[in-house]
Design a protein around this motif. Structure first.
Motif, PDB file in Angstrom:
ATOM      1  N   TYR A   1       0.827  -1.206   0.000  1.00 12.54           N
ATOM      2  CA  TYR A   1       0.000   0.000   0.000  1.00 12.54           C
ATOM      3  C   TYR A   1       0.864   1.259   0.000  1.00 12.54           C
ATOM      4  O   TYR A   1       0.653   2.179  -0.805  1.00 12.54           O
ATOM      5  CB  TYR A   1      -0.938   0.002   1.207  1.00 12.54           C
ATOM      6  CG  TYR A   1      -1.796   1.242   1.291  1.00 12.54           C
ATOM      7  CD1 TYR A   1      -2.969   1.350   0.547  1.00 12.54           C
ATOM      8  CD2 TYR A   1      -1.430   2.314   2.105  1.00 12.54           C
ATOM      9  CE1 TYR A   1      -3.750   2.505   0.601  1.00 12.54           C
ATOM     10  CE2 TYR A   1      -2.207   3.465   2.167  1.00 12.54           C
ATOM     11  CZ  TYR A   1      -3.370   3.553   1.410  1.00 12.54           C
ATOM     12  OH  TYR A   1      -4.133   4.698   1.474  1.00 12.54           O
TER      13      TYR A   1
ATOM     14  N   LYS B   1       2.876   1.874  -3.307  1.00 15.43           N
ATOM     15  CA  LYS B   1       2.029   2.372  -4.399  1.00 15.43           C
ATOM     16  C   LYS B   1       1.609   3.821  -4.145  1.00 15.43           C
ATOM     17  O   LYS B   1       1.593   4.648  -5.065  1.00 15.43           O
ATOM     18  CB  LYS B   1       0.787   1.490  -4.541  1.00 15.43           C
ATOM     19  CG  LYS B   1       1.054   0.012  -4.772  1.00 15.43           C
ATOM     20  CD  LYS B   1       1.750  -0.282  -6.083  1.00 15.43           C
ATOM     21  CE  LYS B   1       1.838  -1.791  -6.327  1.00 15.43           C
ATOM     22  NZ  LYS B   1       2.595  -2.127  -7.548  1.00 15.43           N
ATOM     23  N   ARG B   2       1.250   4.133  -2.896  1.00 15.43           N
ATOM     24  CA  ARG B   2       0.834   5.502  -2.591  1.00 15.43           C
ATOM     25  C   ARG B   2       2.011   6.478  -2.705  1.00 15.43           C
ATOM     26  O   ARG B   2       1.849   7.613  -3.152  1.00 15.43           O
ATOM     27  CB  ARG B   2       0.228   5.569  -1.185  1.00 15.43           C
ATOM     28  CG  ARG B   2      -1.157   4.962  -1.058  1.00 15.43           C
ATOM     29  CD  ARG B   2      -2.177   5.626  -1.965  1.00 15.43           C
ATOM     30  NE  ARG B   2      -2.299   7.057  -1.687  1.00 15.43           N
ATOM     31  CZ  ARG B   2      -2.874   7.934  -2.516  1.00 15.43           C
ATOM     32  NH1 ARG B   2      -3.333   7.528  -3.696  1.00 15.43           N
ATOM     33  NH2 ARG B   2      -2.974   9.207  -2.184  1.00 15.43           N
TER      34      ARG B   2
ATOM     35  N   VAL C   1       2.392   7.562  -6.166  1.00 14.90           N
ATOM     36  CA  VAL C   1       1.368   8.547  -6.528  1.00 14.90           C
ATOM     37  C   VAL C   1       1.774   9.930  -6.027  1.00 14.90           C
ATOM     38  O   VAL C   1       1.698  10.921  -6.767  1.00 14.90           O
ATOM     39  CB  VAL C   1      -0.003   8.150  -5.927  1.00 14.90           C
ATOM     40  CG1 VAL C   1      -1.022   9.273  -6.148  1.00 14.90           C
ATOM     41  CG2 VAL C   1      -0.511   6.860  -6.554  1.00 14.90           C
TER      42      VAL C   1
ATOM     43  N   PRO D   1       5.232   3.677 -10.577  1.00 17.96           N
ATOM     44  CA  PRO D   1       5.678   2.895  -9.412  1.00 17.96           C
ATOM     45  C   PRO D   1       6.882   2.010  -9.702  1.00 17.96           C
ATOM     46  O   PRO D   1       7.682   1.733  -8.798  1.00 17.96           O
ATOM     47  CB  PRO D   1       4.445   2.056  -9.045  1.00 17.96           C
ATOM     48  CG  PRO D   1       3.565   2.087 -10.242  1.00 17.96           C
ATOM     49  CD  PRO D   1       3.826   3.395 -10.909  1.00 17.96           C
TER      50      PRO D   1
ATOM     51  N   THR E   1      -3.144  -2.730 -11.289  1.00 21.34           N
ATOM     52  CA  THR E   1      -3.228  -1.372 -10.769  1.00 21.34           C
ATOM     53  C   THR E   1      -4.343  -1.300  -9.735  1.00 21.34           C
ATOM     54  O   THR E   1      -5.511  -1.579 -10.052  1.00 21.34           O
ATOM     55  CB  THR E   1      -3.508  -0.355 -11.888  1.00 21.34           C
ATOM     56  OG1 THR E   1      -2.457  -0.427 -12.855  1.00 21.34           O
ATOM     57  CG2 THR E   1      -3.572   1.062 -11.327  1.00 21.34           C
ATOM     58  N   TYR E   2      -3.991  -0.930  -8.514  1.00 22.12           N
ATOM     59  CA  TYR E   2      -4.977  -0.849  -7.436  1.00 22.12           C
ATOM     60  C   TYR E   2      -5.794   0.426  -7.545  1.00 22.12           C
ATOM     61  O   TYR E   2      -5.325   1.458  -8.045  1.00 22.12           O
ATOM     62  CB  TYR E   2      -4.279  -0.902  -6.077  1.00 22.12           C
ATOM     63  CG  TYR E   2      -3.863  -2.297  -5.660  1.00 22.12           C
ATOM     64  CD1 TYR E   2      -4.690  -3.079  -4.861  1.00 22.12           C
ATOM     65  CD2 TYR E   2      -2.655  -2.835  -6.086  1.00 22.12           C
ATOM     66  CE1 TYR E   2      -4.320  -4.366  -4.485  1.00 22.12           C
ATOM     67  CE2 TYR E   2      -2.273  -4.118  -5.720  1.00 22.12           C
ATOM     68  CZ  TYR E   2      -3.112  -4.884  -4.917  1.00 22.12           C
ATOM     69  OH  TYR E   2      -2.748  -6.156  -4.556  1.00 22.12           O
TER      70      TYR E   2
ATOM     71  N   GLN F   1      -4.343   3.674  -6.370  1.00 23.53           N
ATOM     72  CA  GLN F   1      -3.254   4.279  -7.137  1.00 23.53           C
ATOM     73  C   GLN F   1      -3.736   5.425  -8.020  1.00 23.53           C
ATOM     74  O   GLN F   1      -2.925   6.117  -8.626  1.00 23.53           O
ATOM     75  CB  GLN F   1      -2.559   3.226  -8.011  1.00 23.53           C
ATOM     76  CG  GLN F   1      -1.751   2.219  -7.214  1.00 23.53           C
ATOM     77  CD  GLN F   1      -1.058   1.195  -8.092  1.00 23.53           C
ATOM     78  OE1 GLN F   1      -1.397   0.018  -8.092  1.00 23.53           O
ATOM     79  NE2 GLN F   1      -0.084   1.650  -8.866  1.00 23.53           N
TER      80      GLN F   1
END
Length: 447
Positions: free
Chosen positions: A186, A189-190, A193, A199, A410-411, A414
């Motif tokens: 988490y 990925k954040r 952003v 990423p 891709t979550y 994101q």
């Protein structure tokens, strides 16, 4: 789609109910003292008053039944029927080498967990009990397993092998596995952003600091090294775990005190760390107050914990070569400015420049903040982790047939415009009581 996530410990069950279609938390809570006298549930449904009540839970099955009864309670529940739950996502601490991604649980998967449970004797048995108990109570819906170790399966052999007889690895799977994987996924990925980067072109160091603590080196978007090892005992100084020590010490003290292997394992896991140093405290807030009152052991524990962290940051900076961001997360990482200050102080030679006023202002679990100065080559972020959201999305994607390894997937979080609605509402109270917090927010996204 409504998804329930369960995190079963040896004597507790944490849970969260999530409405995937509307992207909101419907309810969350914990059942404590499972298998012990005085079991109690703490529950909150969105928009309703938090409740606490006692209820006997001799096994995890009763605890899960209690959770379901509470979720459909007409006064403080969140559902009209249990049938609204479409799937359950389960946290599994140790997946060994068999699992590099989340999976739908079937008989083969359960057998695989049981075969490696001696790798995590304090965690996996409880995780397995939670899965089987939930399957008994909710037999007609899918159950999914999200492994803490899966994120770290990208580590190279130079990172995960120990300098021990190679047959131990071949015959007994002795190697570094690493944990806190959903948290690191988490935050990695954040961080990408927040940096505005792809990423898989991003290098970050992530410090997950709580009662259990570990640190992760992420190169080009994948884990390449981490501080926890075969078990969660290795690495940083933690609440009750020793972290790195001379491996001869246990043998030395076993001989001195006549301790059994089981007794030594208990001491290293449950009576060491900051508890061992202070002899009375685990909560870092208690330690900081005691240190302020002149408790030298409390101050020593703060200094030791911070120094160990600082060493790992330096080591991982060397391993990565280029660091785009240093990230702090979890309870202490999110709300421990004293530890963060000691880690980041005098790190300018590594490109880490922190505004200490920003660091002091950053004490919230509801928003992402930036602590670094404008000219800092390495950005320093506090990113409140969201392991439950990763578990929920993995479960949803597995059901929909869209789930892939994180390098191909891709979550939802994101998206640069992603907003955690529940946290956004809760943030208002922290903004009202913490001057300067509004000036360092990088979440919600700036318009």
């Amino acid at each position: 789609m409504t998804i329930l996530t369960l995190n079963c410990g040896s004597s507790s069950v944490k849970y969260q109910l999530y409405d995937w279609d509307n992207k909101v938390i419907l309810a969350a809570g914990i059942v404590e003292r499972v298998t012990q006298p005085g079991s109690v549930i703490e529950h909150r449904s969105t928009g309703k008053e938090e409740i606490t009540r006692e209820h006997a839970c001799p096994t995890h099955k009763e605890a899960i039944q209690l959770i379901l009864e509470t979720l459909v309670d007409s006064e403080y529940g969140a559902l009209s029927s249990i049938d609204e739950i479409r799937a359950v996502g389960h946290r599994v601490v140790h997946g060994g080498e068999k699992f590099a991604r989340s999976v739908v649980v079937d008989g083969h998967v359960l057998d695989s967990f049981k075969a490696i449970q001696d790798l995590a004797p304090l965690h996996n048995p409880a995780n397995i009990l939670g899965i089987t108990s939930a399957q008994e109570v909710m037999p007609n819906i899918p159950h999914c397993a999200i492994m803490d170790t899966a994120w770290h399966q990208t580590m190279p052999k130079t990172s995960y092998m120990y300098a021990l007889p190679y047959k131990w690895y071949e015959d007994h799977a002795v190697r570094r596995y690493g944990f806190h994987g959903t948290s690191f996924l988490y935050c990695a990925k954040r961080a990408a952003v927040l940096l505005g980067k792809d990423p898989f072109e991003t290098n970050v160091i992530i410090a997950h600091i709580g009662n259990g603590s570990s640190i992760n080196a992420v190169k080009n978007g994948v884990s390449v090294d981490t501080s926890m090892g075969l078990t969660p005992l290795e690495g940083l100084i933690m609440g009750t775990r020793s972290g790195d020590i001379d491996p001869a010490i246990p043998f030395f003290m076993m001989k001195k005190l006549g301790l059994s292997p089981d007794e030594m394992e208990t001491i290293l896991n449950k009576k060491s760390g900051v508890l061992g140093i202070t002899e009375k405290y685990v909560d870092r807030r208690d330690i900081e107050m005691a240190a302020a009152d002149g408790d030298k052991k409390a101050q020593l524990s703060i200094d030791m914990e911070s120094y160990r962290l600082k060493k790992y940051v330096g080591a991982y900076a060397a391993a990565l070569g280029r660091v785009d961001a240093l990230v702090f997360t979890a309870g202490v990482g999110e709300r421990g400015p004293q530890v963060r200050e000691r880690v980041c102080k005098e790190m300018e030679h590594l490109g880490i420049k922190v505004d200490m006023n920003k660091n002091t202002a950053s004490m919230t679990r509801y928003a992402e903040t930036e602590l670094s100065t404008p000219d800092s080559p390495v950005k320093v972020f506090v990113i409140p982790t969201d392991e439950e959201l990763v578990m929920t999305e993995d479960t949803y994607a597995l059901l929909e047939g869209t789930y892939k390894d994180h390098t191909e997937y891709t979550y939802y979080f994101q998206n640069p415009n992603y907003v955690n609605k529940s946290r956004q509402e809760a943030l208002k109270k922290d903004l009202a009581k913490r001057p300067g917090l509004d000036k360092i927010l990088v979440y919600p996204p700036k318009k």
